[in-house]
Motif scaffolding. Structure first.
Motif, PDB file in Angstrom:
ATOM      1  N   THR A  41      -6.193  -3.771 -10.267  1.00  7.36           N
ATOM      2  CA  THR A  41      -5.263  -4.111 -11.346  1.00  7.36           C
ATOM      3  C   THR A  41      -6.026  -4.614 -12.568  1.00  7.36           C
ATOM      4  OG1 THR A  41      -3.706  -4.726  -9.634  1.00  7.36           O
ATOM      5  CG2 THR A  41      -3.189  -5.436 -11.877  1.00  7.36           C
ATOM      6  N   LEU A  42      -7.058  -5.426 -12.323  1.00  6.07           N
ATOM      7  CA  LEU A  42      -7.877  -5.888 -13.454  1.00  6.07           C
ATOM      8  C   LEU A  42      -8.539  -4.707 -14.156  1.00  6.07           C
ATOM      9  CD1 LEU A  42      -9.652  -9.084 -12.056  1.00  6.07           C
ATOM     10  CD2 LEU A  42      -7.692  -8.945 -13.586  1.00  6.07           C
ATOM     11  N   THR A 410       0.732  14.999   3.052  1.00  5.39           N
ATOM     12  CA  THR A 410       0.871  15.473   1.669  1.00  5.39           C
ATOM     13  C   THR A 410       0.550  14.357   0.684  1.00  5.39           C
ATOM     14  OG1 THR A 410       2.672  16.827   2.500  1.00  5.39           O
ATOM     15  CG2 THR A 410       2.425  16.708   0.111  1.00  5.39           C
ATOM     16  N   MET A 411       1.096  13.177   0.947  1.00  4.66           N
ATOM     17  CA  MET A 411       0.810  12.057   0.046  1.00  4.66           C
ATOM     18  C   MET A 411      -0.677  11.702   0.068  1.00  4.66           C
ATOM     19  SD  MET A 411       4.121   9.690   0.787  1.00  4.66           S
ATOM     20  CE  MET A 411       3.868   8.256  -0.249  1.00  4.66           C
ATOM     21  N   VAL A 470      -0.887   3.643  -6.054  1.00  7.94           N
ATOM     22  CA  VAL A 470       0.481   3.235  -5.706  1.00  7.94           C
ATOM     23  C   VAL A 470       1.019   4.161  -4.613  1.00  7.94           C
ATOM     24  CG1 VAL A 470       2.836   2.990  -6.570  1.00  7.94           C
ATOM     25  CG2 VAL A 470       0.902   2.236  -7.980  1.00  7.94           C
ATOM     26  N   ILE A 471       0.738   5.474  -4.765  1.00 10.23           N
ATOM     27  CA  ILE A 471       1.146   6.440  -3.729  1.00 10.23           C
ATOM     28  C   ILE A 471       0.507   6.071  -2.391  1.00 10.23           C
ATOM     29  CG2 ILE A 471       0.966   8.872  -3.018  1.00 10.23           C
ATOM     30  CD1 ILE A 471       1.040   9.584  -6.024  1.00 10.23           C
ATOM     31  N   PHE A 472      -0.787   5.716  -2.455  1.00  9.52           N
ATOM     32  CA  PHE A 472      -1.549   5.315  -1.269  1.00  9.52           C
ATOM     33  C   PHE A 472      -0.893   4.108  -0.587  1.00  9.52           C
ATOM     34  CE2 PHE A 472      -5.339   2.450  -0.239  1.00  9.52           C
ATOM     35  CZ  PHE A 472      -5.579   2.985   1.013  1.00  9.52           C
ATOM     36  N   MET A 476       0.751   3.976   3.113  1.00  7.63           N
ATOM     37  CA  MET A 476       0.259   3.107   4.177  1.00  7.63           C
ATOM     38  C   MET A 476       1.379   2.217   4.719  1.00  7.63           C
ATOM     39  SD  MET A 476      -3.017   3.592   4.791  1.00  7.63           S
ATOM     40  CE  MET A 476      -2.842   5.338   4.544  1.00  7.63           C
ATOM     41  N   ILE A 477       2.145   1.604   3.814  1.00  6.90           N
ATOM     42  CA  ILE A 477       3.185   0.672   4.253  1.00  6.90           C
ATOM     43  C   ILE A 477       4.281   1.422   5.003  1.00  6.90           C
ATOM     44  CG2 ILE A 477       5.016  -0.876   3.454  1.00  6.90           C
ATOM     45  CD1 ILE A 477       3.120  -1.749   1.208  1.00  6.90           C
TER      46      ILE A 477
END
Lengths: 509, 143
Positions: A41-42, A410-411, A470-472, A476-477
């Motif tokens: 993010t930084l 796919t993601m 963000v897709i990653f 994962m979640i």
């Protein structure tokens, strides 16, 4: 291969207070990924700020300076190193066929030093770069941020040393009696090599950090010219630790690629022996090149020559790994699942990073690239392009074994393609930007048209990486809770015989 | 691995070593030539401090933030700093050397034609590091 940790839900404190290697591995994994997202993010904020000359989203240069300092410190010490420890904790005991790490309690202690160290670094938010150059860091850097950073790094150094002792003892002393050192898998070899480097390299910086602290307190003047000290001495001590540390970061990632590439090529590794040889060679010659970071400090011609030769000597060893990977893939029945895509992309970027490094090491050329964006692009091709790519690829590879579920393929592929495109856009462009002369660590820059264009390409690339991450995270979640159950005998559909040929079960004890 | 021939790898490693030797030899030769300071080079003292550059010519003339030199002459910079480490950089002429308090580092250059070039600081030195910039004016020879 059985290491299913999340299949049976357990209360979180059972994992937190566990000393079992897969539990500690899981703690390392979650912590390192949390810091990956914080540090990333930084990076996005930094790239947004540099999109145009002038102040964009960050109010003042001090905030900006603090951000790139914490960005670098976080991703090196709180993402890359703990991530490697996560993989080592999961895999090394199983690969050497032992029930746990050699010292399970020490293992848990080494992990639990990381969160307080991370808190010190983030709550302090120091500004003196991850390199903490004196005399700036002594006479000019604002406290208590600087002191908190010093204590944070001190704790992380001890944690690294404890972890390294544990890996060395586990691999050398706890491997199965039937297993010779020449049969230990390359991933475990990578941890043996990198742990030995840590044990030799870290104490030097540990001493330098203490000297820096007493200098800041005003009771000594080791690095303070006003008190007769020498700031260049700090640079030598720092790089004596942190050039070898580069290999500490990269060697486990190469080890992870050695796990992925042969399985997904459905062939044995081309040459196990040359992989071992290259690891050992790298961990020795890694110590002969530290002052190539310091050509511009006013070194003599002889010194520069010695360190240039020492640096170039590391190239053949790295090149052997690349050869080994390509020769393994040659004529293989390659299956480009997500982990394999990350590994192959990582090899391509590793080669690019190394080629750029040869330019830096050549004395006259270094004066053109040193402390410009070229260097930023160069080492990011290692830390992002090689190490993060290898690590993320390996995370996808171990995901079904850890969670018992499959991630969304796919993601995963979209994540890879966007990250690869973004990485090339950011860091290749930064090489060119450096040749145009833009210094690193600047909050603002004059409106030179080439600089603006290059910065904008890099910033767009960074945003592409940001979206892919963000897709990653979503993948994962979502998949760890709701993904389809994985066939843990053959999660990637390669035909079972291509997985690691052992049957290990390390029940909790 | 038993019976496994590895000669392609050794040929490849030999090529890499040959390439690196060539790079090293070329770099060594170039650096040796670059570091040879002409004897008639005029000395310019360069001082870096937070966050500007000042210059002192041989004749005692002082300048701040700007440096005026003549095309066709060789100049030797004697670089130091008063507070923290800076790095003196004229990128267009590949002049780069750290300004270290307590040390004097030397580097030389010979501008070939008139023009205006940027001077900047390339080592992080704090708050205004990003704007520790100056201008080099290379002028036509006065005689």
């Amino acid at each position: 291969m059985t290491m299913l940790e999340l299949q049976k839900p357990r209360p979180i404190w059972q994992i937190m207070f566990s000393t079992h290697h897969t539990d500690v591995g899981l703690l390392y994994l979650i912590t390192s990924l949390a810091f990956l997202f914080l540090g990333g993010t930084l990076a996005l904020a930094i790239r947004a700020e540099l999109f145009l000359p002038g102040s964009q989203i960050i109010a003042d240069s001090m905030t900006f300076n603090r951000m790139f300092t914490v960005h670098g410190t976080t991703l090196i010490f709180l993402f890359i190193i703990p991530f490697a420890s996560a993989v080592g904790n999961y895999f090394v005991p199983i690969m050497i066929r032992y029930k746990d790490m050699a010292y399970p309690k020490l293992n848990a202690i080494a992990f639990w030093m990381i969160p307080p160290a991370g808190a010190l670094i983030w709550l302090g938010f120091a500004d003196f770069t991850w390199y903490a150059t004196p005399p700036y860091s002594i006479i000019s850097a604002p406290g208590p941020a600087a002191d908190m950073w010093i204590f944070g790094l001190k704790i992380l150094g001890i944690s690294s040393v404890l972890g390294a002792i544990n890996f060395v003892v586990t691999i050398l002393k706890c491997k199965h009696p039937d297993m010779s050192i020449g049969q230990v898998p390359l991933l475990a070899w990578s941890f043996l090599s990198s742990s030995l480097i840590i044990l030799v390299a870290i104490p030097t910086f540990a001493a330098a950090l203490l000297m820096l602290l007493t200098d800041r307190l005003g009771v000594s003047g080791f690095f303070n010219p006003a008190l007769g000290g020498d700031p260049i001495a700090y640079a030598h001590l720092f790089w004596f630790t942190f050039h070898p540390e580069v290999y500490v970061l990269v060697i486990p990632a190469i080890g992870m690629m050695y796990e992925i590439i042969p399985r997904f090529s459905r062939k044995p590794i081309y040459s196990y022996n040359s992989g071992v040889f290259a690891f050992v060679l790298l961990s020795i010659v890694g110590f002969s090149s530290w002052a190539h970071h310091m050509y511009a400090t006013g070194m003599s011609f002889t010194e520069k020559t010695v360190f240039m030769v020492g640096t170039l000597a590391a190239v053949p060893a790295s090149a052997m790994h690349v050869f080994n990977f390509i020769a393994t893939m040659w004529n293989g029945r390659i299956r480009f699942s997500t982990p394999m895509m990350w590994a192959v992309g990582g090899i391509a970027l590793f080669f690019s990073a190394g080629a750029g490094g040869v330019v830096n090491s050549a004395m006259p050329l270094d004066f053109s690239t040193h402390d410009t964006y070229w260097v930023v692009g160069h080492f990011h091709l290692f830390v992002m392009g090689t190490i993060a790519f290898g690590s993320i690829g390996f995370l996808y590879y171990m995901f079904p074994y850890v969670t018992g579920r499959m991630y969304n393929e796919t993601m995963g592929k979209i994540h890879f393609i966007m990250s690869f495109v973004g990485t090339v856009m950011v860091f290749f462009t930064q090489h060119v930007l450096g040749l145009y002369g833009m210094p690193r660590r600047v909050f603002d820059y004059p409106p030179i048209p080439e600089w603006i264009t290059m910065n904008q390409i890099a910033s767009v690339g960074a945003m592409i990486i940001g979206v892919s991450m963000v897709i990653f995270l979503a993948n994962m979640i979502h998949s760890s809770g709701k993904g389809r159950p994985a066939n843990t005998e053959d999660p990637f559909g390669l035909g079972g015989k291509y997985y690691y040929p052992f049957e290990a079960r390390n029940p909790h004890h | 691995m038993a019976g496994h021939s590895n000669w392609p790898e050794w040929i490849y490693v030999a090529i890499v070593i040959a390439l690196m030797t060539w790079v090293g030899a070329e770099a060594w030769e170039a650096e040796r030539l670059i570091e040879h300071v002409p004897e008639d080079a005029e000395v310019i003292k360069v001082i870096g401090q937070q966050w500007f550059w000042s210059f002192e010519h041989e004749d005692g003339t002082r300048e701040i933030g700007e440096l005026h030199v003549e095309a066709g002459k060789a100049y030797k910079f004697e670089i130091t700093a008063t507070d923290v480490i800076h790095s003196f950089n004229i990128h267009d002429y590949v002049v780069l050397l750290d300004a270290v308090p307590g040390r004097v580092n030397t580097v030389w250059f010979a501008p070939d034609k008139a023009g205006v070039h940027d001077i900047q600081c390339r080592e992080y030195c704090g708050l205004i590091h990003y704007n520790m910039r100056g201008t080099l004016y290379v002028e036509e020879p006065s005689t």
